[in-house]
Design a protein around this motif. Structure first.
Motif, PDB file in Angstrom:
ATOM      1  N   LEU A 126      15.761 -56.120 126.140  1.00 53.71           N
ATOM      2  CA  LEU A 126      15.930 -56.308 124.963  1.00 53.71           C
ATOM      3  C   LEU A 126      14.338 -56.812 124.401  1.00 53.71           C
ATOM      4  O   LEU A 126      14.261 -57.082 123.209  1.00 53.71           O
ATOM      5  N   LEU A 127      13.740 -56.590 125.418  1.00 55.83           N
ATOM      6  CA  LEU A 127      12.202 -57.315 125.137  1.00 55.83           C
ATOM      7  C   LEU A 127      11.327 -56.587 124.133  1.00 55.83           C
ATOM      8  O   LEU A 127      10.568 -57.111 123.366  1.00 55.83           O
ATOM      9  N   ASP A 128      11.753 -55.283 124.022  1.00 52.56           N
ATOM     10  CA  ASP A 128      10.772 -54.470 123.096  1.00 52.56           C
ATOM     11  C   ASP A 128      11.383 -54.515 121.473  1.00 52.56           C
ATOM     12  O   ASP A 128      10.971 -53.978 120.649  1.00 52.56           O
ATOM     13  N   GLY A 129      12.186 -55.366 121.311  1.00 56.76           N
ATOM     14  CA  GLY A 129      12.694 -55.673 119.886  1.00 56.76           C
ATOM     15  C   GLY A 129      13.579 -54.669 119.307  1.00 56.76           C
ATOM     16  O   GLY A 129      13.956 -54.779 118.221  1.00 56.76           O
ATOM     17  N   HIS A 130      14.163 -53.646 120.275  1.00 63.08           N
ATOM     18  CA  HIS A 130      15.165 -52.699 119.635  1.00 63.08           C
ATOM     19  C   HIS A 130      16.394 -53.315 119.852  1.00 63.08           C
ATOM     20  O   HIS A 130      16.872 -53.634 121.071  1.00 63.08           O
ATOM     21  N   PRO A 131      17.166 -53.289 118.722  1.00 61.26           N
ATOM     22  CA  PRO A 131      18.640 -53.991 118.739  1.00 61.26           C
ATOM     23  C   PRO A 131      19.362 -52.886 119.818  1.00 61.26           C
ATOM     24  O   PRO A 131      19.096 -51.699 119.767  1.00 61.26           O
ATOM     25  N   ALA A 132      20.490 -53.228 120.113  1.00 60.82           N
ATOM     26  CA  ALA A 132      21.500 -52.527 121.197  1.00 60.82           C
ATOM     27  C   ALA A 132      22.950 -53.031 120.979  1.00 60.82           C
ATOM     28  O   ALA A 132      23.153 -54.069 120.853  1.00 60.82           O
ATOM     29  N   THR A 133      23.710 -51.932 121.163  1.00 65.28           N
ATOM     30  CA  THR A 133      25.217 -52.385 121.444  1.00 65.28           C
ATOM     31  C   THR A 133      25.512 -52.586 122.739  1.00 65.28           C
ATOM     32  O   THR A 133      24.529 -52.421 123.659  1.00 65.28           O
ATOM     33  N   THR A 134      26.555 -53.169 123.190  1.00 64.39           N
ATOM     34  CA  THR A 134      26.835 -53.566 124.489  1.00 64.39           C
ATOM     35  C   THR A 134      27.011 -52.118 125.349  1.00 64.39           C
ATOM     36  O   THR A 134      26.531 -52.247 126.585  1.00 64.39           O
ATOM     37  N   THR A 135      27.449 -50.965 124.904  1.00 68.39           N
ATOM     38  CA  THR A 135      27.495 -49.873 125.408  1.00 68.39           C
ATOM     39  C   THR A 135      25.935 -49.478 125.689  1.00 68.39           C
ATOM     40  O   THR A 135      25.844 -48.884 126.752  1.00 68.39           O
ATOM     41  N   GLN A 136      25.116 -49.681 124.861  1.00 70.28           N
ATOM     42  CA  GLN A 136      23.505 -49.211 125.324  1.00 70.28           C
ATOM     43  C   GLN A 136      23.126 -50.110 126.164  1.00 70.28           C
ATOM     44  O   GLN A 136      22.640 -49.522 127.176  1.00 70.28           O
ATOM     45  N   LEU A 137      23.334 -51.512 126.124  1.00 68.11           N
ATOM     46  CA  LEU A 137      23.132 -52.271 127.378  1.00 68.11           C
ATOM     47  C   LEU A 137      23.435 -51.691 128.780  1.00 68.11           C
ATOM     48  O   LEU A 137      22.823 -51.711 129.613  1.00 68.11           O
ATOM     49  N   ARG A 138      24.753 -51.305 128.683  1.00 67.26           N
ATOM     50  CA  ARG A 138      25.520 -50.968 130.081  1.00 67.26           C
ATOM     51  C   ARG A 138      24.993 -49.672 130.448  1.00 67.26           C
ATOM     52  O   ARG A 138      24.676 -49.434 131.651  1.00 67.26           O
ATOM     53  N   GLU A 139      24.507 -48.741 129.507  1.00 64.09           N
ATOM     54  CA  GLU A 139      23.774 -47.617 129.931  1.00 64.09           C
ATOM     55  C   GLU A 139      22.394 -47.995 130.605  1.00 64.09           C
ATOM     56  O   GLU A 139      21.897 -47.177 131.491  1.00 64.09           O
ATOM     57  N   ARG A 140      21.525 -48.809 130.086  1.00 65.14           N
ATOM     58  CA  ARG A 140      20.616 -49.425 130.710  1.00 65.14           C
ATOM     59  C   ARG A 140      20.700 -49.985 131.861  1.00 65.14           C
ATOM     60  O   ARG A 140      19.547 -50.354 132.722  1.00 65.14           O
ATOM     61  N   LEU A 141      21.658 -50.728 132.112  1.00 68.93           N
ATOM     62  CA  LEU A 141      21.889 -51.578 132.932  1.00 68.93           C
ATOM     63  C   LEU A 141      23.144 -51.162 133.802  1.00 68.93           C
ATOM     64  O   LEU A 141      24.184 -52.026 133.807  1.00 68.93           O
ATOM     65  N   PRO A 142      23.274 -49.953 134.520  1.00 67.25           N
ATOM     66  CA  PRO A 142      24.500 -49.290 134.978  1.00 67.25           C
ATOM     67  C   PRO A 142      25.184 -50.077 136.151  1.00 67.25           C
ATOM     68  O   PRO A 142      26.316 -49.952 136.378  1.00 67.25           O
ATOM     69  N   ASP A 143      24.477 -50.833 136.868  1.00 74.86           N
ATOM     70  CA  ASP A 143      25.102 -51.479 137.901  1.00 74.86           C
ATOM     71  C   ASP A 143      25.741 -52.982 137.539  1.00 74.86           C
ATOM     72  O   ASP A 143      26.221 -53.612 138.497  1.00 74.86           O
ATOM     73  N   ILE A 144      25.844 -53.330 136.472  1.00 68.53           N
ATOM     74  CA  ILE A 144      26.381 -54.336 135.890  1.00 68.53           C
ATOM     75  C   ILE A 144      27.739 -53.944 135.462  1.00 68.53           C
ATOM     76  O   ILE A 144      28.014 -53.212 134.509  1.00 68.53           O
ATOM     77  N   PRO A 145      29.005 -54.641 135.988  1.00 70.62           N
ATOM     78  CA  PRO A 145      30.258 -54.123 135.645  1.00 70.62           C
ATOM     79  C   PRO A 145      30.318 -54.376 134.217  1.00 70.62           C
ATOM     80  O   PRO A 145      30.091 -55.473 133.732  1.00 70.62           O
ATOM     81  N   PRO A 146      31.414 -53.784 133.452  1.00 68.04           N
ATOM     82  CA  PRO A 146      31.577 -53.720 132.192  1.00 68.04           C
ATOM     83  C   PRO A 146      31.861 -55.265 131.753  1.00 68.04           C
ATOM     84  O   PRO A 146      31.601 -55.733 130.737  1.00 68.04           O
ATOM     85  N   ALA A 147      32.967 -55.835 132.573  1.00 71.64           N
ATOM     86  CA  ALA A 147      33.517 -56.980 132.007  1.00 71.64           C
ATOM     87  C   ALA A 147      32.499 -58.154 132.242  1.00 71.64           C
ATOM     88  O   ALA A 147      32.345 -58.966 131.334  1.00 71.64           O
ATOM     89  N   THR A 148      31.645 -58.016 133.130  1.00 71.87           N
ATOM     90  CA  THR A 148      30.500 -59.035 133.246  1.00 71.87           C
ATOM     91  C   THR A 148      29.622 -58.708 132.221  1.00 71.87           C
ATOM     92  O   THR A 148      29.123 -59.994 131.537  1.00 71.87           O
TER      93      THR A 148
END
Length: 172
Positions: free
Chosen positions: A19-41
């Protein structure tokens, strides 16, 4: 103010770096950017950052019975007081910072066709003789220049770039 342990957890640190670039995101969008992190985590660590006030909710939408929240970082809540940090705290924080730099650069080099010259890649050092006041002025100028550019919209002619700065006294 957040604690060192909250901010330096590897998963939470990756979320914040995303999120360093200042753009807001949903948890779903974060999961897309960080696919190796399990959803529950991911959900657990986003919740920890939100509870601590590091992430703020900008929007909430109902989607199939669940609430989807859009988050942004409250940078004023991520600042640590350097004067309150021990030498070991500084070592841990700097190690995490350098680890993030290494991961970013390794990710860049792992691309199909990295081209450091065309991509504007730079890493350099300069030794400057500055008074404390001159150093404070330089840091304020750099901070202002970077802050003025945070949050710009992505577009085909813009590349997301990571800017890092390290300053410390050096032996003569």
């Amino acid at each position: 103010m957040a604690t060192l342990d909250l901010l330096l957890h590897p998963v939470r640190l990756r979320i914040l770096r995303t999120l360093l670039d200042g753009h807001p995101a949903t948890t779903t969008q974060l999961r897309e950017r960080l696919p190796d992190i399990p959803p529950a985590t991911m959900y657990r660590h986003v919740a920890a950052l939100a509870t601590a006030g590091v992430l703020e909710v900008l929007d909430e939408k109902r989607i199939r019975g669940a609430v989807e929240r859009t988050y942004r970082v409250r940078w004023d809540r991520t600042e640590l007081d350097p004067a309150a940090m021990t030498t070991d705290d500084h070592r841990r924080a700097f190690t995490a910072f350098v680890g993030g730099l290494l991961a970013d650069f390794d990710g860049y080099l792992a691309r199909d066709t990295p081209n450091p010259t065309a991509d504007g890649v730079t890493y350099q050092q300069a030794a400057l003789w500055l008074t404390d006041a001159e150093m404070a002025e330089l840091l304020a100028e750099v901070r202002a220049a970077v802050t003025a550019r945070i949050g710009r919209a992505s577009s085909p002619d813009r590349t997301r770039r990571m800017i890092s700065l390290v300053a410390m006294p050096a032996d003569e």
